[in-house]
Design an enzyme around this catalytic site. Sequence first.
Site, PDB file in Angstrom:
ATOM      1  N   LYS A  85       0.854  -1.187   0.000  1.00 53.73           N
ATOM      2  CA  LYS A  85       0.000   0.000   0.000  1.00 53.73           C
ATOM      3  C   LYS A  85       0.892   1.240   0.000  1.00 53.73           C
ATOM      4  CE  LYS A  85      -4.292   0.860   2.514  1.00 53.73           C
ATOM      5  NZ  LYS A  85      -4.881   0.743   3.860  1.00 53.73           N
TER       6      LYS A  85
HETATM    7  C1  E4P Z   1      -8.253   1.365   4.475  1.00 57.56           C
HETATM    8  O1  E4P Z   1      -7.471   0.971   3.683  1.00 57.56           O
HETATM    9  C2  E4P Z   1      -8.101   2.626   5.221  1.00 57.56           C
HETATM   10  O2  E4P Z   1      -6.866   2.668   5.816  1.00 57.56           O
HETATM   11  C3  E4P Z   1      -9.203   2.779   6.223  1.00 57.56           C
HETATM   12  O3  E4P Z   1     -10.417   2.319   5.659  1.00 57.56           O
HETATM   13  C4  E4P Z   1      -9.333   4.164   6.796  1.00 57.56           C
HETATM   14  O4  E4P Z   1     -10.513   4.270   7.546  1.00 57.56           O
HETATM   15  P1  E4P Z   1     -10.769   5.466   8.575  1.00 57.56           P
HETATM   16  O5  E4P Z   1     -10.940   6.724   7.795  1.00 57.56           O
HETATM   17  O6  E4P Z   1     -12.039   5.093   9.291  1.00 57.56           O
HETATM   18  O7  E4P Z   1      -9.579   5.525   9.474  1.00 57.56           O
END
Ligand code: E4P
Length: 216
Positions: A85
């Site tokens: 990522k």
């Molecule tokens: C997923 O890849 C993200 O890191 C995550 O969904 C972020 O979610 P949040 O905005 O609730 O922290």
Amino acid sequence: MMDFFVDTADTNAIRELNSTGLIDGVTTNPTLIMKSGKSHHAVIAEICHIVDNLPVSAEVVAIERDDMVREGKALAKISHNVVVKVPLTWDGLQACHQLHQEDIKVNVTLCFSANQALLAAKAGATYISPFIGRLDDIGLNGMDLIEDIRDVYDNYDFATQLLAASIRSPSHVTQCALAGADVATVPPGVLKKLCEHPLTDLGLESFLKDAAKSKT
Ligand code: E4P
């Protein structure tokens, strides 16, 4: 088919949800790793072991292209199912391109516009992660972004999968499915809520009462 990824680094939750056969992958981020209380590589290895062949997104924390590529390659070595990522920055897009050329799958994260999603697709991202909840948090409509990216990707038949992220409620999941998101990454608590409906509970209660009254 819409896939469900679970958005957590909590290995107990992942083990429980994986046993239902209803999840298709896992996403993590540095905040979720920190909450797990374990080291990054150790927890990613544990998650990959639990979910076997399912994709597991592990995020780099480097910010320069070459450092991201180095860190991404090290993460990819943990297991064949690691998806690296990277953040949606110029360096992140270049790292995505390079990792893609070396056959490493990339999830480009922190996407907040259709233009960013377009660039990620051109850079060879396997997944693009637009954040719905964080757009809602600042008074915008996160779902508009999901719909826009769906249209843009469909216009050009991009293979990049639209992975809706920052999902905070069952209603977000429904809207993602209606908009044609390929994947929704959902926190364990929200995933479990998808199954709940008060009429299901009431209906079951009355069926069970009637069953008890029936002749055997
Ligand atoms: C997923 O890849 C993200 O890191 C995550 O969904 C972020 O979610 P949040 O905005 O609730 O922290």
